[in-house]
Write an enzyme that holds these catalytic residues in place. Structure first.
Site, PDB file in Angstrom:
ATOM      1  N   SER A   1     -10.407  -2.578  -3.410  1.00  0.00           N
ATOM      2  CA  SER A   1      -9.893  -4.083  -3.590  1.00  0.00           C
ATOM      3  C   SER A   1     -11.001  -4.708  -4.217  1.00  0.00           C
ATOM      4  O   SER A   1     -11.990  -4.202  -4.519  1.00  0.00           O
ATOM      5  CB  SER A   1      -9.743  -4.481  -2.220  1.00  0.00           C
TER       6      SER A   1
ATOM      7  N   ASP B   1      -7.061  -1.952  -6.519  1.00  0.00           N
ATOM      8  CA  ASP B   1      -5.865  -2.335  -5.330  1.00  0.00           C
ATOM      9  C   ASP B   1      -5.883  -3.989  -5.349  1.00  0.00           C
ATOM     10  O   ASP B   1      -6.626  -4.519  -5.372  1.00  0.00           O
ATOM     11  CB  ASP B   1      -6.429  -1.982  -3.769  1.00  0.00           C
ATOM     12  N   HIS B   2      -4.428  -4.405  -5.249  1.00  0.00           N
ATOM     13  CA  HIS B   2      -4.336  -5.732  -5.467  1.00  0.00           C
ATOM     14  C   HIS B   2      -5.072  -6.848  -6.508  1.00  0.00           C
ATOM     15  O   HIS B   2      -5.609  -7.668  -5.994  1.00  0.00           O
ATOM     16  CB  HIS B   2      -4.243  -6.385  -3.931  1.00  0.00           C
TER      17      HIS B   2
ATOM     18  N   ASP C   1      -1.457  -7.543  -9.034  1.00  0.00           N
ATOM     19  CA  ASP C   1      -0.413  -7.995  -7.984  1.00  0.00           C
ATOM     20  C   ASP C   1      -0.278  -9.575  -8.419  1.00  0.00           C
ATOM     21  O   ASP C   1      -1.232 -10.515  -8.107  1.00  0.00           O
ATOM     22  CB  ASP C   1      -1.357  -8.054  -6.470  1.00  0.00           C
TER      23      ASP C   1
ATOM     24  N   HIS D   1      -0.010  -5.461   5.843  1.00  0.00           N
ATOM     25  CA  HIS D   1      -1.410  -4.934   5.814  1.00  0.00           C
ATOM     26  C   HIS D   1      -1.967  -4.963   7.224  1.00  0.00           C
ATOM     27  O   HIS D   1      -1.552  -6.063   7.893  1.00  0.00           O
ATOM     28  CB  HIS D   1      -2.310  -5.425   4.924  1.00  0.00           C
ATOM     29  N   GLY D   2      -2.722  -4.053   7.814  1.00  0.00           N
ATOM     30  CA  GLY D   2      -3.543  -4.132   8.992  1.00  0.00           C
ATOM     31  C   GLY D   2      -2.320  -3.642  10.144  1.00  0.00           C
ATOM     32  O   GLY D   2      -1.486  -2.915   9.981  1.00  0.00           O
TER      33      GLY D   2
ATOM     34  N   GLY E   1       0.480  -1.060   3.201  1.00  0.00           N
ATOM     35  CA  GLY E   1       0.603  -1.043   4.528  1.00  0.00           C
ATOM     36  C   GLY E   1       0.937   0.212   5.157  1.00  0.00           C
ATOM     37  O   GLY E   1       1.626   0.101   6.426  1.00  0.00           O
TER      38      GLY E   1
ATOM     39  N   THR F   1      -6.522   0.362   6.571  1.00  0.00           N
ATOM     40  CA  THR F   1      -6.989  -0.231   7.937  1.00  0.00           C
ATOM     41  C   THR F   1      -7.074   1.287   9.118  1.00  0.00           C
ATOM     42  O   THR F   1      -8.261   1.269   9.617  1.00  0.00           O
ATOM     43  CB  THR F   1      -6.073  -1.196   8.648  1.00  0.00           C
TER      44      THR F   1
HETATM   45  P1  13P Z   1      -3.385  -0.752   5.444  1.00  0.00           P
HETATM   46  O1  13P Z   1      -4.650  -1.471   5.525  1.00  0.00           O
HETATM   47  O2  13P Z   1      -2.011  -1.658   6.376  1.00  0.00           O
HETATM   48  O3  13P Z   1      -3.176   0.631   5.627  1.00  0.00           O
HETATM   49  O4  13P Z   1      -2.734  -1.311   3.916  1.00  0.00           O
HETATM   50  C1  13P Z   1      -3.464  -0.723   3.069  1.00  0.00           C
HETATM   51  C2  13P Z   1      -2.968  -1.142   1.813  1.00  0.00           C
HETATM   52  O5  13P Z   1      -1.677  -1.125   1.749  1.00  0.00           O
HETATM   53  C3  13P Z   1      -4.022  -1.358   0.366  1.00  0.00           C
HETATM   54  O6  13P Z   1      -3.212  -2.031  -0.428  1.00  0.00           O
END
Ligand code: 13P
Length: 287
Positions: free
Chosen positions: A49, A84-85, A105, A177-178, A208, A232
């Protein structure tokens, strides 16, 4: 050598499995994920990220660390280093730094703007041989300060973005996410099927990945998901293992305070978690 995700994605769609994107935070994370991929002959995507990139002293530091580690550890499975994003600016920085894969994103922009910005990056990534992930329909939850309300993507908008020639597409299907809340209704397979219907063999990305039940993962893969992001869950097992080491007083015995010892249980926990995910995703032996 870093590779784009293009070949991995084509094979995953054809073979009905998914490649894991595991986010990295530091040297231990990176080493744990690379070694696990190698030991299990699995392709792997390292997610970074913008916040994690900053934490690791910038994108060029990340490229240097990952590339050197691939050489030093003798990693031969395909490894993609993926933003990422990313924001539009972040994407440009990662392209210049030597990332092999980019996620832009633009899901929070009106669709016209998302299309326009994604299109500009399609052209750049094509010329450089990089893979590009786009997003439609915000992923819920909070990641790195970016808070998404979580919405299901519009299949027609997915088709518009897919037609630009992106490598893979993240479409919101109720994933967040999370940790998932108790009352989470689950993934919207109706949306996923409708998106798949519109975009055909375009590899779909499930963000996620933390806490999604195995049967939902399997069903999502059968409906065209070829990349699954996990962040996560690795953080949680690292935390749990490190907490136990300290609560057991192991840091107080002998040279237990040595960071190489202190971080070892968390490192092993990440390896076990990544292997477990690779088994569920079906990517083991697919390198
Ligand atoms: P989690 O943290 O929920 O596993 O999601 C990770 C994610 O989608 C990174 O872009």
């Amino acid at each position: 050598m870093l590779v784009s995700t293009k070949d991995m994605m084509t094979k995953a769609v054809a073979g009905h499995y998914a490649v894991g994107q595991f986010n990295i935070n530091n040297l231990e994370w990176t080493k744990a994920i690379l070694l696990t991929a190698q030991e299990n002959s699995s392709p792997v995507i390292l997610g970074v990220s913008e916040g994690a990139g900053k934490y690791m002293c910038g994108f060029t530091t990340v490229v240097g660390m990952v590339s050197a580690m691939i050489n030093e550890l003798g990693i031969t499975v395909p490894v993609a280093l993926h933003l990422d994003h990313g924001t539009f600016e972040g994407a440009k920085k990662c392209i210049n730094a030597g990332f092999s894969s980019i996620m832009f994103d633009g899901s929070h922009y009106p669709i016209e703007e998302n299309l326009e910005k994604t299109k500009a990056l399609v052209n750049t990534c094509d010329v450089l041989g990089l893979s590009l992930e786009a997003e439609v329909g915000a992923i819920g939850g909070e990641e790195d300060g970016v808070i998404g309300a979580g919405e299901c993507a519009d299949p027609d908008e997915c088709k518009m973005i897919a037609d630009l020639g992106v490598t893979m597409l993240a479409a919101g299907i109720g994933n967040i996410h999370g940790k998932y809340p108790e009352n989470w209704p689950g993934l919207s397979f109706e949306t996923l099927a409708a998106v798949k219907e519109k975009v055909g063999d375009m590899p779909l990305v499930l963000h996620g990945g933390t806490g999604i039940p195995d049967d939902m993962i399997t069903k999502a893969i059968s409906l065209g998901v070829a990349k699954i992001n996990v962040n996560t869950e690795c953080q949680l097992v690292f935390q749990e293992a490190t907490r136990k080491y300290i609560e057991d007083g192991k840091d107080l015995v002998g040279k237990g305070f040595d960071p190489r010892k202190l971080l070892a249980p968390g490192f092993d926990a990440i390896k076990a978690k990544v292997k477990e995910k690779m088994e569920i995703f079906g990517s083991i032996g697919k390198a």
